[in-house]
Design a protein around this motif. Structure first.
Motif, PDB file in Angstrom:
ATOM      1  N   PRO A 116      33.191  12.122 -11.292  1.00 55.78           N
ATOM      2  CA  PRO A 116      32.256  11.295 -11.779  1.00 55.78           C
ATOM      3  C   PRO A 116      31.289  11.924 -12.736  1.00 55.78           C
ATOM      4  O   PRO A 116      30.606  12.952 -12.157  1.00 55.78           O
ATOM      5  N   GLY A 118      27.602  11.297 -14.599  1.00 58.34           N
ATOM      6  CA  GLY A 118      26.591  10.227 -15.247  1.00 58.34           C
ATOM      7  C   GLY A 118      26.090  10.881 -16.609  1.00 58.34           C
ATOM      8  O   GLY A 118      26.440  10.566 -17.826  1.00 58.34           O
ATOM      9  N   GLY A 119      24.739  11.694 -16.675  1.00 55.08           N
ATOM     10  CA  GLY A 119      24.281  12.261 -17.667  1.00 55.08           C
ATOM     11  C   GLY A 119      24.567  13.540 -18.063  1.00 55.08           C
ATOM     12  O   GLY A 119      24.053  14.301 -19.028  1.00 55.08           O
ATOM     13  N   GLY A 120      25.234  14.117 -16.793  1.00 52.30           N
ATOM     14  CA  GLY A 120      25.455  15.738 -17.045  1.00 52.30           C
ATOM     15  C   GLY A 120      24.301  16.470 -16.952  1.00 52.30           C
ATOM     16  O   GLY A 120      24.328  17.501 -17.396  1.00 52.30           O
ATOM     17  N   THR A 121      23.472  16.391 -16.183  1.00 50.32           N
ATOM     18  CA  THR A 121      22.040  16.767 -16.363  1.00 50.32           C
ATOM     19  C   THR A 121      21.953  17.630 -14.908  1.00 50.32           C
ATOM     20  O   THR A 121      20.861  18.190 -14.574  1.00 50.32           O
ATOM     21  N   SER A 122      23.076  17.746 -13.987  1.00 48.07           N
ATOM     22  CA  SER A 122      23.033  18.392 -13.201  1.00 48.07           C
ATOM     23  C   SER A 122      22.496  19.741 -13.203  1.00 48.07           C
ATOM     24  O   SER A 122      23.055  20.383 -14.073  1.00 48.07           O
ATOM     25  N   GLN A 184      12.373  14.640 -14.848  1.00 50.30           N
ATOM     26  CA  GLN A 184      11.924  15.229 -15.944  1.00 50.30           C
ATOM     27  C   GLN A 184      13.367  15.161 -16.960  1.00 50.30           C
ATOM     28  O   GLN A 184      13.220  15.184 -18.093  1.00 50.30           O
ATOM     29  N   SER A 185      14.447  14.665 -16.428  1.00 47.62           N
ATOM     30  CA  SER A 185      15.725  14.726 -17.189  1.00 47.62           C
ATOM     31  C   SER A 185      15.819  13.225 -17.552  1.00 47.62           C
ATOM     32  O   SER A 185      17.041  13.051 -17.912  1.00 47.62           O
ATOM     33  N   THR A 190      21.383   9.144 -15.165  1.00 46.02           N
ATOM     34  CA  THR A 190      21.665   7.910 -15.110  1.00 46.02           C
ATOM     35  C   THR A 190      21.172   7.242 -13.538  1.00 46.02           C
ATOM     36  O   THR A 190      21.115   8.267 -12.594  1.00 46.02           O
ATOM     37  N   THR A 197      22.466  11.711  -6.266  1.00 44.32           N
ATOM     38  CA  THR A 197      21.888  13.144  -5.866  1.00 44.32           C
ATOM     39  C   THR A 197      20.492  13.221  -5.150  1.00 44.32           C
ATOM     40  O   THR A 197      19.897  14.147  -5.045  1.00 44.32           O
ATOM     41  N   SER A 199      17.581  11.752  -6.151  1.00 45.78           N
ATOM     42  CA  SER A 199      16.721  12.201  -7.070  1.00 45.78           C
ATOM     43  C   SER A 199      15.279  11.687  -6.800  1.00 45.78           C
ATOM     44  O   SER A 199      14.920  10.594  -5.980  1.00 45.78           O
ATOM     45  N   SER A 200      14.350  12.609  -7.343  1.00 42.66           N
ATOM     46  CA  SER A 200      12.951  11.973  -7.088  1.00 42.66           C
ATOM     47  C   SER A 200      12.253  11.977  -8.425  1.00 42.66           C
ATOM     48  O   SER A 200      12.358  13.215  -9.109  1.00 42.66           O
ATOM     49  N   VAL A 254      29.950   5.034  -7.942  1.00 44.53           N
ATOM     50  CA  VAL A 254      29.146   3.787  -7.582  1.00 44.53           C
ATOM     51  C   VAL A 254      29.334   3.212  -9.138  1.00 44.53           C
ATOM     52  O   VAL A 254      28.841   3.655 -10.187  1.00 44.53           O
TER      53      VAL A 254
HETATM   54  C1  FAD Z   1      15.603  19.345 -17.499  1.00 44.21           C
HETATM   55  C2  FAD Z   1      15.856  18.743 -16.480  1.00 44.21           C
HETATM   56  C3  FAD Z   1      14.885  18.277 -15.576  1.00 44.21           C
HETATM   57  C4  FAD Z   1      15.287  17.793 -14.239  1.00 44.21           C
HETATM   58  N1  FAD Z   1      14.300  16.930 -13.570  1.00 44.21           N
HETATM   59  C5  FAD Z   1      14.829  16.353 -12.458  1.00 44.21           C
HETATM   60  C6  FAD Z   1      13.540  15.583 -11.730  1.00 44.21           C
HETATM   61  O1  FAD Z   1      12.266  15.644 -12.157  1.00 44.21           O
HETATM   62  N2  FAD Z   1      13.954  15.071 -10.535  1.00 44.21           N
HETATM   63  C7  FAD Z   1      15.170  15.262 -10.004  1.00 44.21           C
HETATM   64  O2  FAD Z   1      15.428  14.688  -8.986  1.00 44.21           O
HETATM   65  N3  FAD Z   1      16.153  15.606 -10.859  1.00 44.21           N
HETATM   66  C8  FAD Z   1      15.769  16.587 -11.845  1.00 44.21           C
HETATM   67  N4  FAD Z   1      17.170  17.099 -12.481  1.00 44.21           N
HETATM   68  C9  FAD Z   1      18.188  17.065 -11.997  1.00 44.21           C
HETATM   69  C10 FAD Z   1      19.119  15.991 -12.432  1.00 44.21           C
HETATM   70  O3  FAD Z   1      18.477  15.491 -13.538  1.00 44.21           O
HETATM   71  C11 FAD Z   1      19.377  15.156 -11.377  1.00 44.21           C
HETATM   72  O4  FAD Z   1      20.156  15.699 -10.307  1.00 44.21           O
HETATM   73  C12 FAD Z   1      20.154  13.747 -11.915  1.00 44.21           C
HETATM   74  O5  FAD Z   1      19.988  12.758 -10.736  1.00 44.21           O
HETATM   75  C13 FAD Z   1      21.573  13.738 -12.372  1.00 44.21           C
HETATM   76  O6  FAD Z   1      21.936  12.397 -12.815  1.00 44.21           O
HETATM   77  P1  FAD Z   1      23.089  12.484 -13.815  1.00 44.21           P
HETATM   78  O7  FAD Z   1      23.162  11.044 -14.391  1.00 44.21           O
HETATM   79  O8  FAD Z   1      22.701  13.392 -14.993  1.00 44.21           O
HETATM   80  O9  FAD Z   1      24.120  12.987 -13.049  1.00 44.21           O
HETATM   81  P2  FAD Z   1      25.345  14.039 -13.179  1.00 44.21           P
HETATM   82  O10 FAD Z   1      24.781  15.528 -13.705  1.00 44.21           O
HETATM   83  O11 FAD Z   1      26.274  13.786 -14.415  1.00 44.21           O
HETATM   84  O12 FAD Z   1      26.120  14.095 -11.976  1.00 44.21           O
HETATM   85  C14 FAD Z   1      25.389  14.510 -10.881  1.00 44.21           C
HETATM   86  C15 FAD Z   1      26.334  14.173  -9.698  1.00 44.21           C
HETATM   87  O13 FAD Z   1      26.587  13.000  -9.351  1.00 44.21           O
HETATM   88  C16 FAD Z   1      27.903  12.341  -9.478  1.00 44.21           C
HETATM   89  N5  FAD Z   1      27.748  11.267 -10.057  1.00 44.21           N
HETATM   90  C17 FAD Z   1      26.953  10.751 -11.302  1.00 44.21           C
HETATM   91  N6  FAD Z   1      27.174   9.431 -11.688  1.00 44.21           N
HETATM   92  C18 FAD Z   1      27.914   8.793 -10.512  1.00 44.21           C
HETATM   93  C19 FAD Z   1      28.580   7.488 -10.217  1.00 44.21           C
HETATM   94  N7  FAD Z   1      27.926   6.525 -10.979  1.00 44.21           N
HETATM   95  N8  FAD Z   1      28.996   7.380  -9.089  1.00 44.21           N
HETATM   96  C20 FAD Z   1      29.412   8.412  -8.061  1.00 44.21           C
HETATM   97  N9  FAD Z   1      29.003   9.748  -8.569  1.00 44.21           N
HETATM   98  C21 FAD Z   1      28.276  10.001  -9.724  1.00 44.21           C
HETATM   99  C22 FAD Z   1      28.398  13.370 -10.266  1.00 44.21           C
HETATM  100  O14 FAD Z   1      29.888  13.223  -9.909  1.00 44.21           O
HETATM  101  C23 FAD Z   1      27.901  14.795  -9.730  1.00 44.21           C
HETATM  102  O15 FAD Z   1      28.203  15.274  -8.468  1.00 44.21           O
HETATM  103  C24 FAD Z   1      16.694  17.743 -13.690  1.00 44.21           C
HETATM  104  C25 FAD Z   1      17.477  18.238 -14.635  1.00 44.21           C
HETATM  105  C26 FAD Z   1      17.380  18.675 -15.795  1.00 44.21           C
HETATM  106  C27 FAD Z   1      18.113  19.440 -16.592  1.00 44.21           C
END
Ligand code: FAD
Length: 529
Positions: A116, A118-122, A184-185, A190, A197, A199-200, A254
């Motif tokens: 899965p 989301g935004g690929g910001t992991s 910050q992402s 998403t 994850t 997130s906070s 989700v």
């Molecule tokens: C510049 C930068 C700043 C950041 N700042 C913060 C911050 O302030 N706070 C914070 O908490 N994190 C931060 N992060 C980390 C990241 O943004 C978080 O972990 C965010 O929650 C990931 O969301 P995403 O949608 O990009 O998920 P992705 O990176 O695409 O995926 C993350 C994980 O979630 C799973 N996933 C995604 N969507 C679903 C779905 N719908 N159902 C099931 N599984 C799913 C994926 O399989 C993967 O395991 C930051 C990252 C960057 C690059």
């Protein structure tokens, strides 16, 4: 267009002020721009897809490349050097739950691994495919992005889980509401990604972490569908939502999430206070949170981070004036900067600001007003763009974080910074390390450390430098009893350190849970455990 090997839109840049370049050079030495791989060459290295043809699956090489890595330091290195271990065999962009189900059925029928996306910001390797015999399908969920329902009486909003921060807030704000989740992402991450994850957001002190906001929703798993009703509270056994929070794509997808929303605040202000030293600031923030004052944000920088922030801020004349003013009040080297956010009803904001400023004043804090805080708020989602600029100058930058009780904050912070320095010492290189405390709780806080170092000409050498620092810091976190992540999650990079926190029985329970939801082990294998 989004950068394929960096952060953000290609049209947006964040330049380094001239004096900041000199400051960094003094800290880590003269840097040289690395040689980046060309997009066309990396696209040409993508292997033939092993997936069966299907109308919902895109096997175009560039689309697959653009879903191969997230935003961790090793991800950047792999993308910039064009050295990827594996690619997804295809990418699907489902628009409905039914399409998600179709794709899951296809994965089951053809023994396909499903990631899965989301935004690929992991930043910890969550979405990276691993080499292996089974084909890999990445499921980009960004088209599940509509607000399905807004129940204003209950303050609950239901969204497609692939909705990204700006779109989610725009849909809510149009109706006078907000979620208030600002990692910050924010620009790309998403709702579904935030949930799985744990997130906070930057204003978690006021709005809560994502687990406080996540009221319910739907998970589509290989073994079936799970509905989580958005009950205000329940004593009916274990909370299934807690199993989904932090599941990192291992249990299923989700597709829909219901979140607790708030009315748009009447007032929001950010104030800055400088303390003579970090210790005074730490006492003040602890007293503020333990007094339960309704702030939305507290962020306290160490002396080194304060100096670095002021150097990177640009506006040299303004900053020099500020420094002169602070010097006249006795604040010299080692001074610590505190950012405080106040959000909500006008009277409550005013009262909380008065109480908080009384406490900072009692701890020798000097209040400099709102200008700095407002600037921070305006540019907060632009800071990640600086990483592109730094990389192109030959500077690698990464962050890591943990949370510990107040009693352990000093030792843990010191051990993390020392570990990063000693990690790089064997390479005869210097690293610039700085830290802030944020996400404050009555019992403790998160510690967030940034480190900048020189990129080597050889990407393998750069990876060795980064690994040495990351490993040393992660061991220091574990040795101090800290969590391996307060907000970024586990992914692949933090996996070795998870058993120290969960114990053998806890790890076995997590594995059993995944087995129940996903008996064939299709969902994001290699992540989390
Ligand atoms: C510049 C930068 C700043 C950041 N700042 C913060 C911050 O302030 N706070 C914070 O908490 N994190 C931060 N992060 C980390 C990241 O943004 C978080 O972990 C965010 O929650 C990931 O969301 P995403 O949608 O990009 O998920 P992705 O990176 O695409 O995926 C993350 C994980 O979630 C799973 N996933 C995604 N969507 C679903 C779905 N719908 N159902 C099931 N599984 C799913 C994926 O399989 C993967 O395991 C930051 C990252 C960057 C690059």
């Amino acid at each position: 267009m989004k950068r394929w090997n960096g952060w953000g839109e290609t049209a947006v840049t964040n330049e380094l002020p001239e004096n900041a370049g000199v400051f960094l050079e003094e800290a880590i030495g003269v840097t040289r721009p690395p040689k980046d791989a060309e997009l066309a060459d990396v696209v040409a290295s993508v292997l033939e897809s092993r997936l069966p043809e299907h109308p919902l699956i895109n096997t175009d090489a560039e689309t697959r490349l653009r879903h191969t890595r997230g935003q961790s330091f090793p991800d950047w290195l792999a993308l910039r050097s064009g050295n990827m271990a594996a690619f997804p065999d295809g990418v699907a962009f489902p628009q409905t739950d039914a399409q998600v189900k179709t794709l899951l059925d296809l994965a089951i029928a053809h023994d396909v691994k499903l990631i899965p996306y989301g935004g690929g910001t992991s930043v910890v390797g969550h979405i990276n495919p691993e080499p292996g015999d089974r084909p890999i399908l990445t499921m980009n969920l960004q088209r599940l992005n509509r607000m399905h329902r807004l129940d204003t009486a209950s303050r609950l909003a239901t969204f497609g889980a692939g909705v990204a921060g700006p779109n989610l807030e725009a849909q809510l704000r149009a109706k006078g509401y907000t979620l208030g989740h600002y990692p910050q992402s924010f620009e790309y991450s998403t709702l579904g990604g935030w949930i799985v994850t744990r997130s906070s957001g930057q204003q978690s002190r006021g709005y809560g972490r994502i687990e406080d906001m996540f009221a319910g929703g739907k998970l589509v798993a290989p073994a079936g569908e799970l509905q989580m009703p958005p009950l205000p509270a329940s004593a009916a056994g274990p909370d299934i939502r807690q199993m989904v929070l932090g599941s990192e794509g291992r249990l299923g997808i989700v597709t829909e999430a219901t979140v607790r929303v708030s009315q748009l605040p009447e007032k929001e202000v950010f104030h800055t206070v400088f303390f003579p030293d970090f210790e005074a600031g730490k006492t003040a923030v602890r007293q503020i949170v333990q007094a339960d004052l309704p702030l939305s944000m507290l962020r306290l920088s160490t002396g080194v981070e304060t100096e670095t922030t002021l150097k990177l801020a640009g506006h040299e004349v303004l900053i020099n004036t500020l420094e002169r003013l602070l010097r006249m009040r006795g604040l010299e080297e080692g001074k610590a900067m505190l950012l405080m956010g106040f959000t909500g009803k006008r009277e409550i904001v005013n009262a909380a600001r008065k109480e908080a400023l009384d406490i900072t004043g009692q701890n020798s804090g000097i209040h400099i007003g709102q200008q700095f805080g407002n600037q921070w708020q305006k540019s907060r989602f632009k800071s990640p763009y600086l990483r592109n600029t730094l990389w192109e100058r030959g500077v690698g930058i990464d962050t890591l974080e943990t949370a510990v009780p107040w009693r352990s904050v000093d030792q843990t912070l010191q051990d993390i910074e020392t570990a990063i320095h000693s990690g790089l010492a064997n390479f005869n290189e210097k690293v610039h390390v700085f830290t802030h405390l944020s996400h404050m709780y009555a019992t403790g806080c998160s510690i967030y450390t940034t480190y900048a170092f020189r990129l080597a000409a050889d990407p393998d050498e750069t990876l060795a430098r980064w690994s040495a620092m990351k490993t040393a810091a992660s061991k220091a976190i574990v040795a101090n009893g800290g969590t391996i992540s307060h907000q970024h999650g586990v992914g692949k990079d933090h996996k070795p350190y998870l058993p120290a926190e969960k114990g053998d029985l806890g790890m076995a329970a997590i594995a059993m849970l995944a087995q129940q939801f996903d008996p064939n082990g299709l969902m994001n294998p290699g992540t989390l455990f």
